[in-house]
Design a protein around this motif. Structure first.
Motif, PDB file in Angstrom:
ATOM      1  N   MET A   1       0.837  -1.189   0.000  1.00  0.00           N
ATOM      2  CA  MET A   1       0.000   0.000   0.000  1.00  0.00           C
ATOM      3  C   MET A   1       0.875   1.245   0.000  1.00  0.00           C
ATOM      4  SD  MET A   1      -2.944   0.836   2.743  1.00  0.00           S
ATOM      5  CE  MET A   1      -3.882   2.307   2.657  1.00  0.00           C
ATOM      6  N   GLN A   2       0.590   2.160  -0.904  1.00  0.00           N
ATOM      7  CA  GLN A   2       1.339   3.407  -0.999  1.00  0.00           C
ATOM      8  C   GLN A   2       0.943   4.337   0.145  1.00  0.00           C
ATOM      9  OE1 GLN A   2       3.524   4.684  -3.295  1.00  0.00           O
ATOM     10  NE2 GLN A   2       3.613   2.926  -4.635  1.00  0.00           N
ATOM     11  N   PRO A   3       1.916   5.108   0.679  1.00  0.00           N
ATOM     12  CA  PRO A   3       1.562   6.091   1.709  1.00  0.00           C
ATOM     13  C   PRO A   3       0.695   7.198   1.119  1.00  0.00           C
ATOM     14  CG  PRO A   3       3.921   6.146   1.205  1.00  0.00           C
ATOM     15  CD  PRO A   3       3.315   5.072   0.372  1.00  0.00           C
ATOM     16  N   LYS A   4       0.060   7.966   2.003  1.00  0.00           N
ATOM     17  CA  LYS A   4      -0.758   9.091   1.560  1.00  0.00           C
ATOM     18  C   LYS A   4       0.096  10.081   0.781  1.00  0.00           C
ATOM     19  CE  LYS A   4      -3.707   8.856   5.625  1.00  0.00           C
ATOM     20  NZ  LYS A   4      -4.059   9.506   6.871  1.00  0.00           N
ATOM     21  N   ALA A   5      -0.500  10.703  -0.209  1.00  0.00           N
ATOM     22  CA  ALA A   5       0.233  11.632  -1.073  1.00  0.00           C
ATOM     23  C   ALA A   5       0.885  12.754  -0.274  1.00  0.00           C
ATOM     24  CB  ALA A   5      -0.691  12.206  -2.137  1.00  0.00           C
ATOM     25  N   THR A   9       4.945  13.605  -0.395  1.00  0.00           N
ATOM     26  CA  THR A   9       5.511  14.820  -0.962  1.00  0.00           C
ATOM     27  C   THR A   9       6.416  15.545   0.022  1.00  0.00           C
ATOM     28  OG1 THR A   9       3.551  16.105  -0.355  1.00  0.00           O
ATOM     29  CG2 THR A   9       3.617  15.184  -2.579  1.00  0.00           C
ATOM     30  N   GLU A  10       6.222  15.350   1.298  1.00  0.00           N
ATOM     31  CA  GLU A  10       7.059  16.014   2.294  1.00  0.00           C
ATOM     32  C   GLU A  10       8.249  15.188   2.733  1.00  0.00           C
ATOM     33  OE1 GLU A  10       5.485  18.768   5.389  1.00  0.00           O
ATOM     34  OE2 GLU A  10       3.637  17.703   4.898  1.00  0.00           O
ATOM     35  N   CYS A  11       8.173  13.895   2.636  1.00  0.00           N
ATOM     36  CA  CYS A  11       9.243  13.040   3.121  1.00  0.00           C
ATOM     37  C   CYS A  11      10.297  12.846   2.042  1.00  0.00           C
ATOM     38  CB  CYS A  11       8.687  11.688   3.558  1.00  0.00           C
ATOM     39  SG  CYS A  11       9.982  10.535   4.074  1.00  0.00           S
ATOM     40  N   PRO A  12      11.536  13.281   2.287  1.00  0.00           N
ATOM     41  CA  PRO A  12      12.575  13.116   1.277  1.00  0.00           C
ATOM     42  C   PRO A  12      12.836  11.648   0.928  1.00  0.00           C
ATOM     43  CG  PRO A  12      13.362  14.482   3.098  1.00  0.00           C
ATOM     44  CD  PRO A  12      12.012  13.976   3.478  1.00  0.00           C
ATOM     45  N   ALA A  13      12.694  10.746   1.890  1.00  0.00           N
ATOM     46  CA  ALA A  13      12.899   9.324   1.598  1.00  0.00           C
ATOM     47  C   ALA A  13      11.820   8.815   0.643  1.00  0.00           C
ATOM     48  CB  ALA A  13      12.905   8.512   2.886  1.00  0.00           C
ATOM     49  N   ALA A  14      10.579   9.215   0.858  1.00  0.00           N
ATOM     50  CA  ALA A  14       9.493   8.797  -0.024  1.00  0.00           C
ATOM     51  C   ALA A  14       9.686   9.365  -1.428  1.00  0.00           C
ATOM     52  CB  ALA A  14       8.141   9.230   0.549  1.00  0.00           C
ATOM     53  N   VAL A 143      13.657  16.109  12.509  1.00  0.00           N
ATOM     54  CA  VAL A 143      12.975  17.297  13.006  1.00  0.00           C
ATOM     55  C   VAL A 143      12.356  18.015  11.821  1.00  0.00           C
ATOM     56  CG1 VAL A 143      14.484  17.550  15.022  1.00  0.00           C
ATOM     57  CG2 VAL A 143      15.054  18.734  12.899  1.00  0.00           C
ATOM     58  N   PRO A 144      11.322  18.797  12.050  1.00  0.00           N
ATOM     59  CA  PRO A 144      10.679  19.501  10.936  1.00  0.00           C
ATOM     60  C   PRO A 144      11.629  20.490  10.269  1.00  0.00           C
ATOM     61  CG  PRO A 144       9.355  19.638  12.937  1.00  0.00           C
ATOM     62  CD  PRO A 144      10.664  19.047  13.322  1.00  0.00           C
ATOM     63  N   GLY A 145      11.586  20.515   8.959  1.00  0.00           N
ATOM     64  CA  GLY A 145      12.340  21.505   8.203  1.00  0.00           C
ATOM     65  C   GLY A 145      11.522  22.778   8.082  1.00  0.00           C
ATOM     66  N   PRO A 146      12.099  23.810   7.504  1.00  0.00           N
ATOM     67  CA  PRO A 146      11.410  25.098   7.424  1.00  0.00           C
ATOM     68  C   PRO A 146      10.105  25.047   6.628  1.00  0.00           C
ATOM     69  CG  PRO A 146      13.525  25.179   6.264  1.00  0.00           C
ATOM     70  CD  PRO A 146      13.438  23.861   6.949  1.00  0.00           C
ATOM     71  N   ARG A 147       9.930  24.086   5.731  1.00  0.00           N
ATOM     72  CA  ARG A 147       8.713  24.015   4.912  1.00  0.00           C
ATOM     73  C   ARG A 147       7.773  22.914   5.347  1.00  0.00           C
ATOM     74  NH1 ARG A 147       9.097  25.487  -1.110  1.00  0.00           N
ATOM     75  NH2 ARG A 147       6.919  25.327  -0.601  1.00  0.00           N
ATOM     76  N   ALA A 148       8.018  22.313   6.517  1.00  0.00           N
ATOM     77  CA  ALA A 148       7.162  21.224   6.994  1.00  0.00           C
ATOM     78  C   ALA A 148       5.753  21.731   7.268  1.00  0.00           C
ATOM     79  CB  ALA A 148       7.741  20.610   8.257  1.00  0.00           C
ATOM     80  N   SER A 149       4.775  20.945   6.868  1.00  0.00           N
ATOM     81  CA  SER A 149       3.379  21.300   7.125  1.00  0.00           C
ATOM     82  C   SER A 149       3.060  21.079   8.599  1.00  0.00           C
ATOM     83  CB  SER A 149       2.462  20.420   6.276  1.00  0.00           C
ATOM     84  OG  SER A 149       2.545  19.075   6.724  1.00  0.00           O
ATOM     85  N   LEU A 150       1.918  21.582   9.015  1.00  0.00           N
ATOM     86  CA  LEU A 150       1.467  21.364  10.388  1.00  0.00           C
ATOM     87  C   LEU A 150       1.275  19.875  10.642  1.00  0.00           C
ATOM     88  CD1 LEU A 150       0.587  22.518  13.086  1.00  0.00           C
ATOM     89  CD2 LEU A 150      -1.723  22.796  12.147  1.00  0.00           C
ATOM     90  N   GLY A 151       0.732  19.159   9.666  1.00  0.00           N
ATOM     91  CA  GLY A 151       0.550  17.716   9.812  1.00  0.00           C
ATOM     92  C   GLY A 151       1.868  16.991  10.005  1.00  0.00           C
ATOM     93  N   MET A 152       2.876  17.378   9.249  1.00  0.00           N
ATOM     94  CA  MET A 152       4.185  16.756   9.391  1.00  0.00           C
ATOM     95  C   MET A 152       4.796  17.098  10.744  1.00  0.00           C
ATOM     96  SD  MET A 152       6.526  14.758   8.278  1.00  0.00           S
ATOM     97  CE  MET A 152       6.215  14.480   6.547  1.00  0.00           C
ATOM     98  N   ARG A 153       4.627  18.328  11.185  1.00  0.00           N
ATOM     99  CA  ARG A 153       5.158  18.722  12.500  1.00  0.00           C
ATOM    100  C   ARG A 153       4.498  17.901  13.617  1.00  0.00           C
ATOM    101  NH1 ARG A 153       8.202  23.336  12.120  1.00  0.00           N
ATOM    102  NH2 ARG A 153       8.086  24.339  10.089  1.00  0.00           N
ATOM    103  N   LYS A 154       3.199  17.688  13.516  1.00  0.00           N
ATOM    104  CA  LYS A 154       2.497  16.875  14.512  1.00  0.00           C
ATOM    105  C   LYS A 154       2.971  15.430  14.469  1.00  0.00           C
ATOM    106  CE  LYS A 154      -1.758  19.569  14.840  1.00  0.00           C
ATOM    107  NZ  LYS A 154      -3.199  19.585  14.569  1.00  0.00           N
ATOM    108  N   ARG A 155       3.128  14.892  13.261  1.00  0.00           N
ATOM    109  CA  ARG A 155       3.590  13.511  13.101  1.00  0.00           C
ATOM    110  C   ARG A 155       4.957  13.325  13.738  1.00  0.00           C
ATOM    111  NH1 ARG A 155       6.992  11.200   9.747  1.00  0.00           N
ATOM    112  NH2 ARG A 155       6.857   8.977   9.411  1.00  0.00           N
TER     113      ARG A 155
END
Length: 171
Positions: A1-5, A9-14, A143-155
């Motif tokens: 199963m593919q991760p959510k889009a 888009t935010e994860c450099p590994a993905a 850690v969150p980068g400067p362009r991390a979304s709120l969702g990514m920061r929470k994750r």
């Protein structure tokens, strides 16, 4: 199963896996580091079907890992050269090679990474450029980068690794 889009888009590994995560792509780039540039060289080295090789090369060109350059007019023939983006993938290939030799070669190494000048075996280690210390799960955290979304920061805030008293790595 593919991760959510959104997480892809935010994860450099993905994002990296979308570019080169298919195993033929990694092997093509591996061979490019060994000097292969032509379709027939890749095909002979990998034993890959021509249609699959064509698709993989087109994908690597489209994603900027390889550049396609005509080397013959009649008949038209092309070679595939590593771009700066493709050359920056070398540490990943070395890491896969090193990990494979360590964990997947129970009878011993079939290939050894060696120094080009004196053939001395190399033991690659990923290090921090500023401190020249090995990078390990024990001394790093995402850690969150400067362009991390709120969702990514929470994750990221919810990860065990963010809590210093909980070790996420089995010893």
């Amino acid at each position: 199963m593919q991760p959510k889009a959104s997480s892809r888009t935010e994860c450099p590994a993905a994002c990296a896996l979308e570019t080169v995560g298919e195993w033929w792509s990694i092997l093509i780039v591996r061979d490019a580091f060994q000097g292969m540039t032509r379709f027939d060289e890749f095909q002979k080295s990998l034993g890959i079907a021509p249609n699959i090789l064509s698709r993989r090369l087109a994908h690597l060109v489209a994603t900027g890992m390889l550049a396609r350059r005509r080397y013959s007019e009649r008949p038209p023939r092309y070679e595939y050269l590593l771009t700066p983006k493709g050359r920056d993938f070398f540490p990943v290939v070395v890491a896969l090679f090193t990990w494979g030799n360590k964990h997947l070669a129970p009878k011993g190494e079939a290939l050894t990474l060696a120094d080009r000048q004196d053939a001395r075996p190399l033991d690659p280690v990923l290090v921090d450029a500023a401190r020249l210390t090995p990078i390990t799960p024990a001394n790093t955290v995402l850690v969150p980068g400067p362009r991390a979304s709120l969702g990514m920061r929470k994750r990221l805030a919810s990860l065990k690794a963010m809590n210093p008293h909980i070790s996420p790595v089995a010893g």
